[in-house]
Scaffold this motif. Sequence first.
Motif, PDB file in Angstrom:
ATOM      1  N   PRO A   1       0.805  -1.220   0.000  1.00 21.54           N
ATOM      2  CA  PRO A   1       0.000   0.000   0.000  1.00 21.54           C
ATOM      3  C   PRO A   1       0.840   1.272   0.000  1.00 21.54           C
ATOM      4  CG  PRO A   1      -0.052  -1.072   2.152  1.00 21.54           C
ATOM      5  CD  PRO A   1       0.607  -2.026   1.210  1.00 21.54           C
ATOM      6  N   GLU A   2       2.088   1.157   0.440  1.00 21.18           N
ATOM      7  CA  GLU A   2       2.971   2.327   0.419  1.00 21.18           C
ATOM      8  C   GLU A   2       3.499   2.631  -0.978  1.00 21.18           C
ATOM      9  OE1 GLU A   2       5.537  -1.246   0.655  1.00 21.18           O
ATOM     10  OE2 GLU A   2       3.669  -0.609   1.607  1.00 21.18           O
ATOM     11  N   LEU A   3       3.357   1.688  -1.899  1.00 26.18           N
ATOM     12  CA  LEU A   3       3.861   1.860  -3.267  1.00 26.18           C
ATOM     13  C   LEU A   3       2.738   2.069  -4.274  1.00 26.18           C
ATOM     14  CD1 LEU A   3       6.172   1.705  -5.407  1.00 26.18           C
ATOM     15  CD2 LEU A   3       5.721  -0.766  -5.511  1.00 26.18           C
ATOM     16  N   VAL A   4       1.720   1.213  -4.224  1.00 25.43           N
ATOM     17  CA  VAL A   4       0.641   1.242  -5.222  1.00 25.43           C
ATOM     18  C   VAL A   4      -0.574   1.962  -4.644  1.00 25.43           C
ATOM     19  CG1 VAL A   4      -0.875  -0.154  -6.672  1.00 25.43           C
ATOM     20  CG2 VAL A   4       1.464  -0.921  -6.215  1.00 25.43           C
ATOM     21  N   GLU A   5      -1.122   2.857  -5.444  1.00 20.09           N
ATOM     22  CA  GLU A   5      -2.301   3.615  -5.027  1.00 20.09           C
ATOM     23  C   GLU A   5      -3.378   3.517  -6.110  1.00 20.09           C
ATOM     24  OE1 GLU A   5      -3.584   8.165  -3.659  1.00 20.09           O
ATOM     25  OE2 GLU A   5      -1.512   7.705  -4.252  1.00 20.09           O
ATOM     26  N   LEU A   6      -4.577   3.209  -5.674  1.00 20.16           N
ATOM     27  CA  LEU A   6      -5.738   3.145  -6.558  1.00 20.16           C
ATOM     28  C   LEU A   6      -6.683   4.276  -6.213  1.00 20.16           C
ATOM     29  CD1 LEU A   6      -6.674  -0.648  -6.858  1.00 20.16           C
ATOM     30  CD2 LEU A   6      -6.098   0.882  -8.724  1.00 20.16           C
ATOM     31  N   ASP A   7      -7.174   4.956  -7.246  1.00 18.97           N
ATOM     32  CA  ASP A   7      -8.113   6.053  -7.044  1.00 18.97           C
ATOM     33  C   ASP A   7      -9.218   5.913  -8.080  1.00 18.97           C
ATOM     34  OD1 ASP A   7      -9.454   8.394  -6.505  1.00 18.97           O
ATOM     35  OD2 ASP A   7      -8.028   9.658  -7.589  1.00 18.97           O
ATOM     36  N   ASP A   8     -10.350   5.367  -7.660  1.00 12.89           N
ATOM     37  CA  ASP A   8     -11.467   5.144  -8.572  1.00 12.89           C
ATOM     38  C   ASP A   8     -11.004   4.239  -9.715  1.00 12.89           C
ATOM     39  OD1 ASP A   8     -13.985   5.278  -9.611  1.00 12.89           O
ATOM     40  OD2 ASP A   8     -13.739   7.251 -10.515  1.00 12.89           O
ATOM     41  N   LYS A   9     -10.840   4.777 -10.919  1.00  5.62           N
ATOM     42  CA  LYS A   9     -10.457   3.975 -12.071  1.00  5.62           C
ATOM     43  C   LYS A   9      -9.020   4.240 -12.506  1.00  5.62           C
ATOM     44  CE  LYS A   9     -15.191   3.777 -13.848  1.00  5.62           C
ATOM     45  NZ  LYS A   9     -16.077   4.049 -15.011  1.00  5.62           N
ATOM     46  N   ARG A  10      -8.205   4.804 -11.607  1.00  6.89           N
ATOM     47  CA  ARG A  10      -6.822   5.109 -11.941  1.00  6.89           C
ATOM     48  C   ARG A  10      -5.881   4.407 -10.971  1.00  6.89           C
ATOM     49  NH1 ARG A  10      -6.303  11.401 -11.670  1.00  6.89           N
ATOM     50  NH2 ARG A  10      -7.121  10.925  -9.573  1.00  6.89           N
ATOM     51  N   ILE A  11      -4.633   4.260 -11.402  1.00  6.19           N
ATOM     52  CA  ILE A  11      -3.614   3.611 -10.584  1.00  6.19           C
ATOM     53  C   ILE A  11      -2.279   4.318 -10.804  1.00  6.19           C
ATOM     54  CG2 ILE A  11      -3.078   1.903 -12.383  1.00  6.19           C
ATOM     55  CD1 ILE A  11      -2.576  -0.131 -10.123  1.00  6.19           C
ATOM     56  N   ARG A  12      -1.457   4.337  -9.755  1.00  2.00           N
ATOM     57  CA  ARG A  12      -0.112   4.905  -9.866  1.00  2.00           C
ATOM     58  C   ARG A  12       0.776   4.289  -8.794  1.00  2.00           C
ATOM     59  NH1 ARG A  12      -0.519  11.141  -7.476  1.00  2.00           N
ATOM     60  NH2 ARG A  12      -1.212  10.571  -5.366  1.00  2.00           N
ATOM     61  N   VAL A  13       2.081   4.506  -8.943  1.00  2.00           N
ATOM     62  CA  VAL A  13       3.030   4.094  -7.918  1.00  2.00           C
ATOM     63  C   VAL A  13       3.709   5.348  -7.372  1.00  2.00           C
ATOM     64  CG1 VAL A  13       3.429   1.794  -8.868  1.00  2.00           C
ATOM     65  CG2 VAL A  13       4.825   3.718  -9.652  1.00  2.00           C
ATOM     66  N   SER A  14       4.130   5.268  -6.135  1.00  2.00           N
ATOM     67  CA  SER A  14       4.724   6.441  -5.490  1.00  2.00           C
ATOM     68  C   SER A  14       6.162   6.685  -5.929  1.00  2.00           C
ATOM     69  CB  SER A  14       4.659   6.280  -3.968  1.00  2.00           C
ATOM     70  OG  SER A  14       5.326   5.097  -3.560  1.00  2.00           O
ATOM     71  N   GLU A  15       6.844   5.631  -6.393  1.00  2.00           N
ATOM     72  CA  GLU A  15       8.236   5.762  -6.826  1.00  2.00           C
ATOM     73  C   GLU A  15       8.275   5.829  -8.352  1.00  2.00           C
ATOM     74  OE1 GLU A  15      10.257   2.417  -5.224  1.00  2.00           O
ATOM     75  OE2 GLU A  15       9.683   2.856  -3.142  1.00  2.00           O
ATOM     76  N   ARG A  16       8.539   7.023  -8.866  1.00  2.00           N
ATOM     77  CA  ARG A  16       8.544   7.222 -10.319  1.00  2.00           C
ATOM     78  C   ARG A  16       9.872   7.862 -10.745  1.00  2.00           C
ATOM     79  NH1 ARG A  16       3.517   9.033  -8.547  1.00  2.00           N
ATOM     80  NH2 ARG A  16       4.121  11.232  -8.738  1.00  2.00           N
ATOM     81  N   SER A  17      10.484   7.234 -11.749  1.00  2.00           N
ATOM     82  CA  SER A  17      11.787   7.719 -12.197  1.00  2.00           C
ATOM     83  C   SER A  17      11.886   7.842 -13.713  1.00  2.00           C
ATOM     84  CB  SER A  17      12.893   6.791 -11.687  1.00  2.00           C
ATOM     85  OG  SER A  17      12.698   5.460 -12.158  1.00  2.00           O
ATOM     86  N   PHE A  18      10.787   7.709 -14.433  1.00  2.00           N
ATOM     87  CA  PHE A  18      10.846   7.757 -15.898  1.00  2.00           C
ATOM     88  C   PHE A  18      11.046   9.204 -16.371  1.00  2.00           C
ATOM     89  CE2 PHE A  18       6.398   7.695 -14.532  1.00  2.00           C
ATOM     90  CZ  PHE A  18       5.906   8.862 -15.093  1.00  2.00           C
ATOM     91  N   GLN A  19      11.599   9.320 -17.562  1.00  2.00           N
ATOM     92  CA  GLN A  19      11.882  10.617 -18.158  1.00  2.00           C
ATOM     93  C   GLN A  19      10.646  11.166 -18.869  1.00  2.00           C
ATOM     94  OE1 GLN A  19      14.854  12.319 -17.778  1.00  2.00           O
ATOM     95  NE2 GLN A  19      15.254  10.625 -16.348  1.00  2.00           N
ATOM     96  N   PRO A  20      10.500  12.471 -18.934  1.00  2.00           N
ATOM     97  CA  PRO A  20       9.359  13.058 -19.646  1.00  2.00           C
ATOM     98  C   PRO A  20       9.520  12.900 -21.159  1.00  2.00           C
ATOM     99  CG  PRO A  20      10.859  14.780 -18.953  1.00  2.00           C
ATOM    100  CD  PRO A  20      11.370  13.497 -18.335  1.00  2.00           C
ATOM    101  N   PRO A  21       8.478  13.163 -21.942  1.00  2.49           N
ATOM    102  CA  PRO A  21       8.583  13.086 -23.404  1.00  2.49           C
ATOM    103  C   PRO A  21       9.675  14.013 -23.932  1.00  2.49           C
ATOM    104  CG  PRO A  21       6.290  13.222 -22.726  1.00  2.49           C
ATOM    105  CD  PRO A  21       7.105  13.468 -21.497  1.00  2.49           C
ATOM    106  N   ASP A  22      10.293  13.587 -25.024  1.00  2.00           N
ATOM    107  CA  ASP A  22      11.386  14.339 -25.646  1.00  2.00           C
ATOM    108  C   ASP A  22      10.829  15.180 -26.798  1.00  2.00           C
ATOM    109  OD1 ASP A  22      13.697  15.318 -26.704  1.00  2.00           O
ATOM    110  OD2 ASP A  22      14.467  13.381 -27.394  1.00  2.00           O
ATOM    111  N   TYR A  23      10.715  16.486 -26.557  1.00  5.40           N
ATOM    112  CA  TYR A  23      10.175  17.375 -27.581  1.00  5.40           C
ATOM    113  C   TYR A  23      11.213  17.767 -28.633  1.00  5.40           C
ATOM    114  CZ  TYR A  23       5.741  17.963 -25.179  1.00  5.40           C
ATOM    115  OH  TYR A  23       4.508  17.740 -24.606  1.00  5.40           O
TER     116      TYR A  23
END
Length: 248
Positions: A69-91
Amino acid sequence: MARRQSQKEDNLVRILRYALGVAPAEFALLPDDEGWVPVKELLAALHQEEGWKHLRQGMLNDAASRLVPELVELDDKRIRVSERSFQPPDYGAAPPAHLYLGARRKAWPVLKRRGLEETHDGRPWILSATPEAALRLGERRDSEPVLITVQAHQASDQGALFPAWGEYFLCAWAPAACLMGPPIEETVIPKKPAKPKPAPAGPAMPAADSMPGSFLVDPDDVEKPYKRKGITKDIPWKRERRKDRRGK
């Protein structure tokens, strides 16, 4: 048995951490600014991965409520993790001359008329550099997606942007004139024939004994009277003939 279950749970946590927090672009998933991804899209993406066709909403609920529960979070119909390290889109990336979109058959007539616009939740479209990858993504939304070719260079000349997202490209807007696809008639989904309605039932016939002047027939009355119990077979003309014979 317990060890196998523990391993399955560890694998689930690992794939969620990777797909949502480390490399969502590898799965053609695009988290929003707060890291949320629609649950429906996550399930569709992971169902295409070997060994994850069995993934269901209940397993995600379990990960968020019991496993991590400290990592995965559910909100209605959405999901996310608290630890995120991905890069943003490359414009700064330059798209190829042609990009491809696997669209739903019902969506193609609208896109042909209006072009690419942000989706109803304000997110861009995910395009592929190859037709095969585009159709594979399209199968997440339609069993027989329509392949649309986007003339990226012409669209860029008119102000469209195509930032790179891993091996994919994003597009929030592109003019309709830069989209090519099959004739609209070929993408129309035939309607299922309507089931025939049952014929209306006629008026119910009243009971025979309720109609004026009517009566119920007893099957015994239809048989010959002399066959009924207690009745002797005695026909008058035969009786007279027997008398005449005896008098001779």
